[in-house]
Design a protein around this motif. Structure first.
Motif, PDB file in Angstrom:
ATOM      1  N   ASN A 180       0.806  -1.280   0.021  1.00 56.90           N
ATOM      2  CA  ASN A 180      -0.042  -0.084  -0.082  1.00 56.90           C
ATOM      3  C   ASN A 180       0.637   1.249  -0.073  1.00 56.90           C
ATOM      4  O   ASN A 180       0.613   2.218  -0.686  1.00 56.90           O
ATOM      5  CB  ASN A 180      -1.017   0.013   1.198  1.00 56.90           C
ATOM      6  CG  ASN A 180      -2.413  -0.431   0.669  1.00 56.90           C
ATOM      7  OD1 ASN A 180      -2.533  -0.748  -0.229  1.00 56.90           O
ATOM      8  ND2 ASN A 180      -3.321  -0.200   1.451  1.00 56.90           N
ATOM      9  N   SER A 211       0.355   3.261  -4.180  1.00 58.25           N
ATOM     10  CA  SER A 211      -0.848   4.045  -3.534  1.00 58.25           C
ATOM     11  C   SER A 211      -1.302   4.773  -4.872  1.00 58.25           C
ATOM     12  O   SER A 211      -2.106   5.857  -4.563  1.00 58.25           O
ATOM     13  CB  SER A 211      -0.599   4.980  -2.348  1.00 58.25           C
ATOM     14  OG  SER A 211       0.557   5.832  -2.920  1.00 58.25           O
ATOM     15  N   GLU A 269      -4.452   7.857  -5.142  1.00 55.26           N
ATOM     16  CA  GLU A 269      -4.077   9.058  -5.204  1.00 55.26           C
ATOM     17  C   GLU A 269      -4.757   9.983  -6.369  1.00 55.26           C
ATOM     18  O   GLU A 269      -5.131  10.785  -6.262  1.00 55.26           O
ATOM     19  CB  GLU A 269      -2.604   9.333  -5.270  1.00 55.26           C
ATOM     20  CG  GLU A 269      -1.770   8.909  -4.050  1.00 55.26           C
ATOM     21  CD  GLU A 269      -0.187   8.827  -4.072  1.00 55.26           C
ATOM     22  OE1 GLU A 269       0.355   8.873  -5.096  1.00 55.26           O
ATOM     23  OE2 GLU A 269       0.311   8.536  -2.895  1.00 55.26           O
ATOM     24  N   HIS A 318      -6.399  -0.461  -3.067  1.00 55.88           N
ATOM     25  CA  HIS A 318      -5.719   0.078  -2.003  1.00 55.88           C
ATOM     26  C   HIS A 318      -6.731   0.099  -0.759  1.00 55.88           C
ATOM     27  O   HIS A 318      -6.082  -0.314   0.305  1.00 55.88           O
ATOM     28  CB  HIS A 318      -5.364   1.493  -2.330  1.00 55.88           C
ATOM     29  CG  HIS A 318      -4.917   2.214  -1.299  1.00 55.88           C
ATOM     30  ND1 HIS A 318      -3.105   2.214  -1.230  1.00 55.88           N
ATOM     31  CD2 HIS A 318      -5.011   3.104  -0.255  1.00 55.88           C
ATOM     32  CE1 HIS A 318      -2.940   2.898  -0.163  1.00 55.88           C
ATOM     33  NE2 HIS A 318      -3.939   3.593   0.465  1.00 55.88           N
ATOM     34  N   GLY A 359      -8.106   6.319   6.379  1.00 57.20           N
ATOM     35  CA  GLY A 359      -8.254   5.994   4.843  1.00 57.20           C
ATOM     36  C   GLY A 359      -9.690   5.698   5.027  1.00 57.20           C
ATOM     37  O   GLY A 359     -10.209   5.936   3.747  1.00 57.20           O
ATOM     38  N   ARG A 406     -11.665   9.010   4.890  1.00 54.59           N
ATOM     39  CA  ARG A 406     -11.594   9.586   3.603  1.00 54.59           C
ATOM     40  C   ARG A 406     -12.403   9.064   2.477  1.00 54.59           C
ATOM     41  O   ARG A 406     -13.527   9.683   1.960  1.00 54.59           O
ATOM     42  CB  ARG A 406     -10.262   9.874   3.405  1.00 54.59           C
ATOM     43  CG  ARG A 406      -9.929  10.550   2.018  1.00 54.59           C
ATOM     44  CD  ARG A 406     -10.911  12.001   1.864  1.00 54.59           C
ATOM     45  NE  ARG A 406     -10.733  12.417   0.564  1.00 54.59           N
ATOM     46  CZ  ARG A 406     -11.671  12.511  -0.384  1.00 54.59           C
ATOM     47  NH1 ARG A 406     -12.744  11.930  -0.153  1.00 54.59           N
ATOM     48  NH2 ARG A 406     -11.447  13.036  -1.540  1.00 54.59           N
ATOM     49  N   TYR A 407     -12.076   7.632   2.170  1.00 52.41           N
ATOM     50  CA  TYR A 407     -12.599   7.082   1.166  1.00 52.41           C
ATOM     51  C   TYR A 407     -14.064   6.678   1.152  1.00 52.41           C
ATOM     52  O   TYR A 407     -14.806   7.061   0.237  1.00 52.41           O
ATOM     53  CB  TYR A 407     -11.803   5.634   0.973  1.00 52.41           C
ATOM     54  CG  TYR A 407     -11.962   5.071  -0.640  1.00 52.41           C
ATOM     55  CD1 TYR A 407     -11.746   5.743  -1.746  1.00 52.41           C
ATOM     56  CD2 TYR A 407     -12.748   3.971  -0.477  1.00 52.41           C
ATOM     57  CE1 TYR A 407     -12.089   5.058  -2.979  1.00 52.41           C
ATOM     58  CE2 TYR A 407     -12.994   3.285  -1.801  1.00 52.41           C
ATOM     59  CZ  TYR A 407     -12.693   3.828  -2.872  1.00 52.41           C
ATOM     60  OH  TYR A 407     -12.804   3.284  -4.132  1.00 52.41           O
ATOM     61  N   GLY A 443      -7.932  12.389   5.184  1.00 53.55           N
ATOM     62  CA  GLY A 443      -7.425  11.853   3.979  1.00 53.55           C
ATOM     63  C   GLY A 443      -5.950  12.648   3.860  1.00 53.55           C
ATOM     64  O   GLY A 443      -4.874  11.985   3.392  1.00 53.55           O
ATOM     65  N   HIS A 454      -3.785  10.937   6.508  1.00 55.22           N
ATOM     66  CA  HIS A 454      -3.625   9.413   5.962  1.00 55.22           C
ATOM     67  C   HIS A 454      -2.182   9.756   4.949  1.00 55.22           C
ATOM     68  O   HIS A 454      -1.409   8.925   5.144  1.00 55.22           O
ATOM     69  CB  HIS A 454      -4.572   8.857   5.292  1.00 55.22           C
ATOM     70  CG  HIS A 454      -4.392   7.463   4.742  1.00 55.22           C
ATOM     71  ND1 HIS A 454      -4.696   6.403   5.516  1.00 55.22           N
ATOM     72  CD2 HIS A 454      -4.198   7.273   3.565  1.00 55.22           C
ATOM     73  CE1 HIS A 454      -4.155   5.404   4.842  1.00 55.22           C
ATOM     74  NE2 HIS A 454      -4.079   5.776   3.576  1.00 55.22           N
ATOM     75  N   GLY A 455      -2.318  10.430   4.152  1.00 53.83           N
ATOM     76  CA  GLY A 455      -1.526  10.528   2.803  1.00 53.83           C
ATOM     77  C   GLY A 455      -0.310  11.446   3.236  1.00 53.83           C
ATOM     78  O   GLY A 455       0.578  11.529   2.509  1.00 53.83           O
ATOM     79  N   LYS A 514       1.670   8.833   6.776  1.00 54.45           N
ATOM     80  CA  LYS A 514       2.631   8.054   5.801  1.00 54.45           C
ATOM     81  C   LYS A 514       4.011   8.319   5.857  1.00 54.45           C
ATOM     82  O   LYS A 514       4.735   7.393   6.017  1.00 54.45           O
ATOM     83  CB  LYS A 514       2.129   8.531   4.342  1.00 54.45           C
ATOM     84  CG  LYS A 514       2.808   7.673   3.247  1.00 54.45           C
ATOM     85  CD  LYS A 514       2.203   8.062   1.951  1.00 54.45           C
ATOM     86  CE  LYS A 514       2.734   7.250   0.868  1.00 54.45           C
ATOM     87  NZ  LYS A 514       2.279   7.515  -0.633  1.00 54.45           N
TER      88      LYS A 514
END
Length: 164
Positions: free
Chosen positions: A25, A29, A33, A56, A112, A115-116, A124, A127-128, A132
């Protein structure tokens, strides 16, 4: 809590399976993204975009489930004690690194998901972005610590998670 001399086979399998999924992941990613970029700019999302993002997401959910199993096993079976000759400051660093890794095993998938599936932009971003980066840094510290134990201090720390 019990303190076995090595990790059990299920603990070792979970460790290495989670490592593979986490690296997958972190490295792959791009689909998520790309989906996030399209959503942010209000552009159309194709079924292929959703499929790539879903891979993902599903891997992240698998990591969350495995982290729950791993934590349950750790609580039931215990974990080996640090080597007796490990300097106290490094023991503290190892404990903090492991604690933060466990925190991220849960925080990354949950952010994640937020966000998703629920559209929480701040989740998000965390997370990113910061999480990360923190995960990469902690993985590097974890690997460096294992290698230092193996090659500098000649302890059995690495063997406890490989051979048992």
């Amino acid at each position: 809590m019990m303190h076995p001399t090595a990790y059990s086979l299920p603990q070792r399998v979970l460790h290495w399976l989670m490592a593979l999924l986490i690296f997958f992941n972190l490295i792959f990613s791009d689909g998520m993204e790309h989906w996030a970029r399209l959503m942010r700019h209000g552009q159309p999302v194709t079924p292929d975009d959703v499929g790539s993002a879903n891979i993902h997401a599903y891997v992240g959910i698998a990591i969350l489930v495995l982290a729950l199993c791993r934590l349950a096993l750790r609580l039931v079976q215990g974990a080996p004690q640090p080597p007796a000759d490990e300097p106290p400051i490094l023991r503290l660093v190892a404990k903090a690194t492991h604690g933060l890794l466990y925190f991220l095993f849960f925080a990354m998938p949950l952010s994640g998901i937020a966000r998703y599936y629920f559209g929480v932009e701040a989740a998000g971003f965390l997370h990113g972005g910061p999480m990360k980066l923190a995960l990469w840094a902690l993985i590097a510290a974890h690997i460096a610590g294992a290698l230092a134990h193996q090659f500098l201090w000649k302890s059995n720390v690495l063997a406890r998670m490989t051979r048992g």
